[in-house]
Design an enzyme around this catalytic site. Structure first.
Site, PDB file in Angstrom:
ATOM      1  N   LYS A  69       6.257 -49.401 -75.028  1.00  0.00           N
ATOM      2  CA  LYS A  69       7.456 -50.433 -74.747  1.00  0.00           C
ATOM      3  C   LYS A  69       8.345 -50.646 -75.441  1.00  0.00           C
ATOM      4  O   LYS A  69       7.889 -51.174 -75.868  1.00  0.00           O
ATOM      5  CB  LYS A  69       5.885 -51.733 -73.990  1.00  0.00           C
ATOM      6  CG  LYS A  69       6.607 -52.872 -73.316  1.00  0.00           C
ATOM      7  CD  LYS A  69       4.884 -53.414 -73.008  1.00  0.00           C
ATOM      8  CE  LYS A  69       5.022 -54.811 -72.894  1.00  0.00           C
ATOM      9  NZ  LYS A  69       3.747 -55.727 -72.569  1.00  0.00           N
ATOM     10  N   SER A 183       2.445 -56.438 -67.753  1.00  0.00           N
ATOM     11  CA  SER A 183       4.034 -56.354 -67.634  1.00  0.00           C
ATOM     12  C   SER A 183       4.187 -54.630 -68.184  1.00  0.00           C
ATOM     13  O   SER A 183       5.659 -54.276 -68.453  1.00  0.00           O
ATOM     14  CB  SER A 183       4.146 -57.253 -68.863  1.00  0.00           C
ATOM     15  OG  SER A 183       3.381 -56.912 -70.086  1.00  0.00           O
ATOM     16  N   SER A 207      -2.114 -56.551 -69.317  1.00  0.00           N
ATOM     17  CA  SER A 207      -0.544 -56.402 -69.121  1.00  0.00           C
ATOM     18  C   SER A 207      -0.583 -54.196 -69.779  1.00  0.00           C
ATOM     19  O   SER A 207       0.213 -53.777 -68.788  1.00  0.00           O
ATOM     20  CB  SER A 207       0.285 -56.245 -69.994  1.00  0.00           C
ATOM     21  OG  SER A 207       0.688 -57.744 -69.258  1.00  0.00           O
TER      22      SER A 207
HETATM   23  N1  GLN Z   1       0.161 -61.815 -66.563  1.00  0.00           N
HETATM   24  C1  GLN Z   1      -0.337 -62.438 -67.891  1.00  0.00           C
HETATM   25  C2  GLN Z   1       0.776 -63.241 -68.634  1.00  0.00           C
HETATM   26  O1  GLN Z   1       2.271 -63.113 -67.881  1.00  0.00           O
HETATM   27  C3  GLN Z   1      -0.877 -60.745 -68.932  1.00  0.00           C
HETATM   28  C4  GLN Z   1       0.488 -60.533 -69.390  1.00  0.00           C
HETATM   29  C5  GLN Z   1       0.358 -59.692 -71.198  1.00  0.00           C
HETATM   30  O2  GLN Z   1      -0.795 -59.256 -70.814  1.00  0.00           O
HETATM   31  N2  GLN Z   1       1.324 -59.067 -71.423  1.00  0.00           N
HETATM   32  O3  GLN Z   1       0.765 -63.990 -69.362  1.00  0.00           O
END
Ligand code: GLN
Length: 518
Positions: A69, A183, A207
């Protein structure tokens, strides 16, 4: 070749049936061919070709193409976090996870797309544009016969409901495709599409598991502290963990064994020696106690997800496991609590992007304050700016105990829910990963980031609160021909048990894989 697991391709590389440079070339070709899915922010072709040439089949991942990532620092390779703020940022070092992959002989194919600074659950908020799901994208074929034979096999043995999927692969309208989830959406698509054999995501609230579930791959969030966060650009330091995305549970174990262990550069890694996981013995499922937390049966959950959840619970029960309903009463408070803690830590973490140290610097030269302000308002998207503002509000002296301290207390209650369940003798919890199969892009963006996170992360983020390991595994296809996945969670540092049960389920459901070499 691209459909093989790490274990299978490793064997072919070791006995000389395949050459690392040929595997690397095939993966690069696949990446080019599937460019429109927008999974990569950057292909690292030169790095990959050199690493493939140097692979000598002595290490665990020798010659295996992987991706990371774009929030992992990579030496002299841009690391953007999908943000304008870091558009031209080239780290001078590798994140520990990247270094460990490299030391194990892996070939770094590229950096994967993500939501800006990992804030999101769709991979739709990126300066590089959104990533698209490979399922139903018209870029692959589902093995139709395979789908039906598997369903028939499961039905005969476990009386599952009739096959719902036609296994079709029609192309979705150009402007209305299915999202990859986020994400770490780019990482999930890269693995699902056969472009790499494994990828790193990060997991703060789901994510890694969310996109893995939508893309039909295995997504592992290890226990907090088991893997180093050094060089992983932080979102929420107290919850972030490196995530592992692979096509099989066995491959996730291989990756975990390469990546886990104490790192002097991350004071939050645990100091105990890491004992590599060994799943060579089949687990006796009849000795297991599986908890079904009733609070995960929440509003918005689709019938198909509920059906899948109860089918797998039935499969476990028929195999002799004790399946019991448990209560984790603080689960519904988790989203609100997470959002306060997330924004507080974000406000603090993002302070480093001031236009002086990293990345973007605007031309503003009236004063240092004006330089900070213009750089930050130009460099961050609306979501990041919103979270910084909310976090600073919660951290104001007059609000601190009402929000931040209160949220920490609720976090403790959520962790205690887990502790109670483990001490009652539950081995693993079985829950949905997401509430539905992958939404369409138009449907997803009709709600804002905050609303989406509140429903997308419902089942995933309590594990981040407690720091416990969780894995998502694909189970079957929905009526639309999209993956439906379930999550397993276990007590901290019990990855061996968690993954042994995950592998057992994986072998029984035999999720249909995509035909990738076309
Ligand atoms: N959807 C969550 C957020 O936006 C989790 C994001 C993540 O796990 N990086 O904070």
């Amino acid at each position: 070749m691209l459909s093989l697991s790490i274990r299978q391709i490793s064997r072919k590389l070791k006995d000389g049936a395949l050459l690392p440079s040929d595997v690397c070339a095939a993966c690069l070709y696949q990446a080019e061919k599937l460019k429109t899915l927008n999974m990569f922010v950057r292909l690292t072709k030169e790095v990959a070709e050199i690493q493939a040439k140097e692979a000598d089949s002595r290490c665990l991942l020798d010659g295996i193409p992987v991706a990371v990532k774009d929030n992992y620092c990579t030496l002299n390779v841009e690391t953007t976090c999908s943000s304008q703020m870091l558009e031209n940022f080239k780290p001078q070092y590798n994140a520990t996870m990247v270094q460990k992959l490299q030391n194990a002989g892996a070939v770094l194919l590229g950096k994967c797309n993500m939501d800006e600074f990992a804030m999101g659950s769709g991979t739709v908020d990126s300066i590089h544009g959104p990533s698209k799901n490979i399922w139903q994208s018209g870029k692959c074929a589902t093995s139709i016969e395979h789908v039906h034979s598997v369903k028939v096999k499961c039905r005969e043995f476990y009386q599952l409901s009739p096959p719902s999927s036609k296994g079709s692969c029609s192309t979705v309208e150009e402007d209305d495709w299915f999202i990859a989830g986020g994400s770490s959406g780019g990482s999930a698509v890269a693995v699902a599409s056969g472009t790499v054999f494994a990828a790193l995501g990060s997991d703060t609230g789901g994510s890694t598991r969310n996109p893995a579930a939508y893309c039909g791959v295995v997504g592992l969030k290890p226990s907090y502290g088991l893997l180093s966060r050094h060089g992983l650009i932080p979102l929420v330091n107290s919850m972030d963990v490196p995530g592992i995305l692979t096509r099989t549970v066995d491959d996730a174990v291989t990756l975990l064994n390469v990546l886990a262990g104490y790192d002097p550069l991350d004071s939050t890694t645990i100091r105990d020696d890491f004992i590599p996981l060994d799943l060579s013995q089949d687990i006796d499922i009849s000795k297991m106690r599986i908890g079904i937390p009733q609070e995960y049966h929440c509003p918005g959950i689709s019938d198909e997800v509920l059906e899948t959840w109860s089918e797998v619970a039935d499969i476990l029960e028929k195999a002799g496991a004790e399946v019991v309903s448990v209560s984790m009463p603080h689960t519904p408070s988790s989203i609100a609590c997470y959002s306060v803690l997330n924004q507080c830590e974000v406000a603090s973490n993002m302070a480093r992007y001031d236009g002086i140290e990293f990345g973007l610097r605007t031309a503003e030269n009236r004063s240092t304050e004006e330089l900070y302000a213009s750089t930050r308002s130009q460099g961050f998207n609306e979501i990041v700016r919103g979270r910084i503002l909310a976090g600073n509000y919660f951290l104001l002296q007059r609000n601190y105990s009402q929000y931040f301290v209160q949220a920490l207390k609720v976090r403790r209650l959520i962790a205690q829910d887990f502790a109670r369940v483990w001490s009652s003798g539950i081995d693993v919890l079985l829950t949905p990963t997401t509430l539905t199969d992958a939404p369409r892009y138009s449907q997803f963006i009709s709600r804002d980031n905050r609303e989406q996170c509140a429903s997308q992360d419902y089942c995933t983020q309590p594990a981040n609160m407690a720091g416990c390991p969780a894995v998502t595994i694909p189970i079957k296809l929905s009526k639309q021909g999209l993956p439906l996945s379930l999550q397993l969670m276990s007590q901290n540092y019990r990855e061996n048990l968690l993954l042994a049960i995950a592998r057992w389920i994986e072998s029984v459901v035999d999720f249909p894989h995509l035909e990738l070499d076309i």
